[in-house]
Design a protein around this motif. Structure first.
Motif, short mmCIF file in Angstrom:
data_model
loop_
_atom_site.label_atom_id
_atom_site.label_comp_id
_atom_site.label_asym_id
_atom_site.label_seq_id
_atom_site.Cartn_x
_atom_site.Cartn_y
_atom_site.Cartn_z
N SER A 32 -16.73 62.62 3.58
CA SER A 32 -17.26 63.29 2.21
C SER A 32 -16.64 62.70 0.81
O SER A 32 -16.81 62.54 0.05
CB SER A 32 -17.08 64.72 2.14
N LEU A 33 -15.33 62.36 1.29
CA LEU A 33 -14.29 61.67 0.29
C LEU A 33 -15.03 60.25 -0.21
O LEU A 33 -14.56 59.83 -1.37
CB LEU A 33 -13.02 61.50 0.64
N TRP A 34 -15.86 59.62 0.39
CA TRP A 34 -16.56 58.53 -0.01
C TRP A 34 -17.36 58.84 -1.07
O TRP A 34 -17.49 58.18 -2.19
CB TRP A 34 -17.12 57.71 1.11
N ASP A 35 -18.10 59.84 -1.11
CA ASP A 35 -18.81 60.67 -1.86
C ASP A 35 -17.86 60.84 -3.25
O ASP A 35 -18.29 60.68 -4.39
CB ASP A 35 -19.69 61.73 -1.67
N TRP A 36 -16.90 61.45 -2.86
CA TRP A 36 -15.83 61.90 -4.12
C TRP A 36 -15.49 60.63 -4.99
O TRP A 36 -15.53 60.44 -5.98
CB TRP A 36 -14.84 62.56 -3.32
N GLY A 37 -15.14 59.48 -4.22
CA GLY A 37 -14.63 58.37 -4.82
C GLY A 37 -15.98 57.70 -5.34
O GLY A 37 -15.67 57.20 -6.54
N GLY A 38 -17.25 57.55 -5.13
CA GLY A 38 -18.31 56.96 -5.58
C GLY A 38 -18.51 57.71 -7.11
O GLY A 38 -19.41 57.35 -7.57
N ALA A 39 -18.31 58.70 -7.32
CA ALA A 39 -18.46 59.63 -8.54
C ALA A 39 -17.90 58.81 -9.66
O ALA A 39 -18.53 58.93 -10.66
CB ALA A 39 -18.16 61.03 -8.32
N ALA A 40 -16.89 58.10 -9.36
CA ALA A 40 -16.38 57.32 -10.58
C ALA A 40 -17.41 56.26 -11.10
O ALA A 40 -17.53 55.94 -12.11
CB ALA A 40 -15.11 56.49 -10.04
N PHE A 41 -18.07 55.69 -10.02
CA PHE A 41 -19.24 54.86 -10.45
C PHE A 41 -20.45 55.66 -10.95
O PHE A 41 -20.85 55.08 -12.19
CB PHE A 41 -19.57 53.89 -9.38
N ASN A 42 -20.90 56.71 -10.30
CA ASN A 42 -22.10 57.34 -10.74
C ASN A 42 -22.09 58.19 -12.18
O ASN A 42 -22.64 58.10 -12.86
CB ASN A 42 -22.65 58.33 -9.67
N SER A 43 -20.99 58.90 -12.10
CA SER A 43 -20.81 59.83 -13.13
C SER A 43 -20.04 59.14 -14.25
O SER A 43 -20.33 59.27 -15.44
CB SER A 43 -20.00 61.11 -12.86
N VAL A 44 -18.81 58.46 -14.09
CA VAL A 44 -17.98 58.10 -15.10
C VAL A 44 -18.90 56.76 -15.94
O VAL A 44 -18.84 56.57 -17.13
CB VAL A 44 -16.79 57.66 -14.56
N MET A 45 -18.96 55.65 -14.84
CA MET A 45 -19.39 54.55 -15.30
C MET A 45 -20.90 54.73 -15.84
O MET A 45 -21.33 54.10 -17.01
CB MET A 45 -19.22 53.57 -14.31
N THR A 46 -21.84 55.04 -14.95
CA THR A 46 -23.12 55.08 -15.33
C THR A 46 -23.64 56.16 -15.96
O THR A 46 -24.81 56.02 -16.84
CB THR A 46 -24.09 55.01 -13.67
N THR A 47 -23.35 57.19 -15.72
CA THR A 47 -24.06 58.63 -16.40
C THR A 47 -23.40 58.93 -17.75
O THR A 47 -24.19 59.02 -18.55
CB THR A 47 -24.00 59.65 -15.36
N PHE A 48 -22.14 59.24 -17.70
CA PHE A 48 -21.61 59.99 -18.66
C PHE A 48 -20.57 59.26 -19.68
O PHE A 48 -20.39 59.51 -20.99
CB PHE A 48 -20.93 61.16 -18.44
N ILE A 49 -20.03 58.20 -19.41
CA ILE A 49 -18.94 57.39 -20.09
C ILE A 49 -19.30 56.31 -20.49
O ILE A 49 -19.77 55.97 -21.68
CB ILE A 49 -17.58 57.76 -19.46
N PHE A 50 -19.16 55.20 -19.60
CA PHE A 50 -19.34 53.72 -20.02
C PHE A 50 -20.57 53.65 -20.61
O PHE A 50 -20.65 52.86 -21.72
CB PHE A 50 -18.74 52.85 -18.82
N THR A 51 -21.59 53.68 -20.04
CA THR A 51 -23.00 53.41 -20.54
C THR A 51 -23.43 54.33 -21.58
O THR A 51 -24.05 53.85 -22.71
CB THR A 51 -24.24 53.68 -19.46
N ALA A 52 -23.13 55.93 -21.36
CA ALA A 52 -23.58 56.75 -22.59
C ALA A 52 -22.87 56.40 -23.73
O ALA A 52 -23.50 56.52 -24.73
CB ALA A 52 -23.78 57.88 -21.93
N LEU A 53 -21.51 56.19 -23.85
CA LEU A 53 -20.94 56.48 -25.03
C LEU A 53 -20.40 55.15 -25.34
O LEU A 53 -19.80 55.09 -26.80
CB LEU A 53 -19.54 57.31 -24.85
N TYR A 54 -20.53 54.05 -24.56
CA TYR A 54 -20.10 52.79 -24.95
C TYR A 54 -21.03 51.73 -25.06
O TYR A 54 -21.44 51.35 -26.00
CB TYR A 54 -18.88 52.42 -24.01
N LEU A 55 -21.64 51.49 -23.91
CA LEU A 55 -22.59 50.52 -23.56
C LEU A 55 -23.94 50.48 -24.35
O LEU A 55 -24.47 49.60 -24.68
CB LEU A 55 -23.01 49.99 -22.03
N THR A 56 -24.10 51.70 -24.61
CA THR A 56 -25.61 51.94 -25.36
C THR A 56 -25.20 52.38 -27.01
O THR A 56 -25.94 53.12 -27.39
CB THR A 56 -26.48 53.02 -25.01
#
Length: 444
Positions: A32-56
Motif C-alpha cells: 500500500s505504501l507504493w500507492d502512498w508514494g504515487g500520490a505525489a504524482f497523482n495528487s501533487v503534480m497532476t491534480t492539485f498543484i503543478f498542473t492546476a496552479l502552475y502549468l495551466t
C-alpha cells in the motif's frame, strides 16, 4: 525465435487456491505504501498543484490555452499506454520479473517528475511541462500493471476487496500528507524551506523535486517485502513484437471463451477514462471556473482526499460482501448526479458540496474496478490481464480529454468541458450494466 505456443483458454485454468495464506500485515502495508508514494504524482503534480496552479496558469498562455495543450498531451500518452501496457504485463508474467519492472518503471516516473524542475514560467516551456507530465503517466500506468498484479499475491477471494480499498485509501491519505508538506513548506510562506521563494516559479519547481523524492522513498518497501513471482515454465518467452501476436490471440480467446471478461475490459475502459479526467481536470476547473485561489485548492484537496479515502475503505467491505459490480454501478450513478449539478451551478460553495460528493464516489469506483479484474484474472496471467486492463483503460484515454477540450472550444468556456466527462461516464455505465462475471471469477 521461440516457437509459437497456444496457451489453454482461460476457462481451462485450474481454480486459484482460495485457501492460500493471505499476505502478512507487513506485506500489505508495504504494498500500500507504493500507492502512498504515487500520490505525489497523482495528487501533487497532476491534480492539485503543478498542473492546476502552475502549468495551466497565466504564465503559460492562460487557462484555456494551457488546458487544451495539456489535454492533447494526455491524449497522446493514452495511445502510448494502450500500445505498451499489455505487452509489458505479459512479458513480466513470462519472465517472473514483476517486482524488478515495478521498480524500474517507478524510478522513471520519479525522474520525469523531478525533471519538471526545469519547466520555467514562460509559454515556451508549456510543451515541455505537458510532455513530462504525459510521459510520467505512461510509465506510472505501466508500473501500475505490475503493482496491481502483485495484489493477487497477498490477497484471497475473501480479502481482495478490502486490500484493494486499503491501497486506494493509502494513496489518498498519502496525498493529504504530501499536500500539507508542500503547502506549509513551500507555497504558503513567502520564504519556504531552504529559502525558496516564488521568484521564477521556483516554488512549484521545487514541488517537482519534492514529489520525485516522495515517490522513490515510499516505493522501496514493496520491493523488499513481497517476493518475486516465479515464472511459469509453460509460458515461453517471446520477442517484443511477437508479444503482440500472443496478445491478439489472448483477446480472441477471451472473446470466444469468456466474452464477459472482454465486455468488462471495454466498459471499464470507458468509465475509468472519465474517472481519470476528473483527477486531471478537477482542480483546473476549480481555479478556472469556480473562483478557487491557491489556498482554496489545497484545502479542498485535503478534504477531498479524506472523503475519497473513507469511500475507498468502505467500498472494500461492500465489495467483498456484495461484489464489485454493485459498488461500481452505485458509484457511477453518484458521479453523474454530482457532476451534472456542477454543470449548472456556480461559485465556491457549489464546488465544495458537489466536488466532495464526487470524491466520495471516485475511490470506490476505482478500487472495485481493480478487484473485478483481479477476480477475473486466471492464475499465471495476472500481469497480461492487468496489462489489458490498463490498455483498454487507455485505448480510449484520449476520449475524455478530447471531449473535454472540444467542449471548451465549442462552447467558449472552460466549465463546459464537464459535459465531455459526463458523457464518458454515462457510456461506461451503460456498457457495464449487462456484464456478468464468468463462473471461475468466484474462485478468486
Amino acid at each position: 525465435m521461440c516457437p509459437m505456443t497456444e496457451y489453454p483458454p482461460a476457462a481451462a485454468f485450474p481454480p486459484v487456491d482460495t485457501a492460500k495464506a493471505p499476505g502478512t500485515l507487513w506485506q500489505i502495508t508495504a504494498w500500500s505504501l507504493w500507492d502512498w508514494g504515487g500520490a505525489a504524482f497523482n495528487s501533487v503534480m497532476t491534480t492539485f498543484i503543478f498542473t492546476a496552479l502552475y502549468l495551466t496558469g497565466d504564465a503559460f498562455g492562460g487557462a484555456d490555452h494551457a488546458t487544451a495543450v495539456l489535454a492533447l498531451a494526455m491524449s497522446i500518452s493514452g495511445f502510448a499506454i494502450a500500445l505498451l501496457a499489455p505487452v509489458a504485463g505479459q512479458r513480466t508474467d513470462h519472465s517472473g520479473r514483476r517486482k524488478l519492472w515495478l521498480g524500474i518503471n517507478t524510478l522513471i516516473v520519479a525522474l520525469l517528475t523531478g525533471a519538471c524542475f526545469f519547466v520555467q514560467p514562460h509559454e515556451s516551456y508549456l510543451l515541455l511541462g505537458c510532455m513530462l507530465i504525459a510521459a510520467g503517466h505512461v510509465f506510472f500506468e505501466i508500473a501500475g500493471v505490475n503493482y496491481n498484479a502483485m495484489m493477487l499475491q497477498i490477497s484471497t477471494k475473501h480479502t481482495i476487496g478490502k486490500i484493494s480499498g486499503f491501497g486506494w485509501a493509502a494513496g489518498y491519505l498519502g496525498g493529504i500528507v504530501a499536500l500539507l508538506l508542500v503547502y506549509f513548506g513551500l507555497i504558503k510562506p513567502d520564504v519556504g524551506v531552504f529559502g525558496i521563494t516564488s521568484a521564477d516559479g521556483m516554488t512549484y519547481r521545487a514541488v517537482a523535486v519534492f514529489s520525485a523524492l516522495w515517490i522513490i522513498i515510499f516505493s522501496i518497501p514493496v520491493l523488499f517485502a513481497i517476493p518475486e513471482r516465479k515464472p511459469d515454465p509453460a509460458m515461453p518467452r517471446v520477442g517484443f513484437f511477437r508479444s503482440y501476436l500472443e496478445l491478439f490471440r489472448t483477446v480472441v480467446r477471451l472473446g470466444r471463451t469468456e466474452p464477459h471478461t472482454l465486455y468488462f475490459l471495454i466498459s471499464s475502459a470507458i468509465f475509468r477514462d472519465g474517472l481519470a479526467a476528473i483527477f486531471t481536470f478537477g482542480a483546473v476547473l476549480a481555479v478556472g471556473s469556480f473562483g478557487f485561489k491557491t489556498g482554496d485548492v489545497l484545502i479542498f484537496a485535503i478534504a477531498g482526499n479524506v472523503v475519497a479515502a473513507l469511500g475507498a475503505l468502505s467500498a472494500g467491505f461492500f465489495d467483498d460482501r456484495f461484489g464489485p459490480k454493485a459498488v461500481i454501478v452505485t458509484s457511477l450513478c453518484g458521479l453523474l448526479l454530482s457532476g451534472g449539478m456542477l454543470l449548472f451551478l456556480d461559485g465556491k460553495t457549489a464546488f465544495w458540496v458537489f466536488g466532495l460528493i464526487l470524491t466520495l464516489f471516485v475511490g470506490p469506483a476505482q478500487s472495485s474496478a481493480r478487484t473485478f479484474m483481479g477476480r477475473l484474472a486466471p492464475e499465471g496471467q495476472e500481469g497480461e490481464l492487468f496489462g489489458l486492463y490498463a490498455t483498454t483503460g487507455r485505448a480510449v484515454s484520449f476520449l475524455a480529454p478530447l471531449l473535454f477540450g472540444w467542449c471548451i472550444v465549442i462552447f467558449g468556456a472552460q466549465k463546459w468541458g464537464i459535459i465531455g466527462i459526463l458523457v464518458v461516464l454515462l457510456a461506461g455505465l451503460l456498457l457495464l450494466l449487462p456484464v456478468k462475471a464468468p463462473a471461475h471469477a468466484a474462485a478468486r
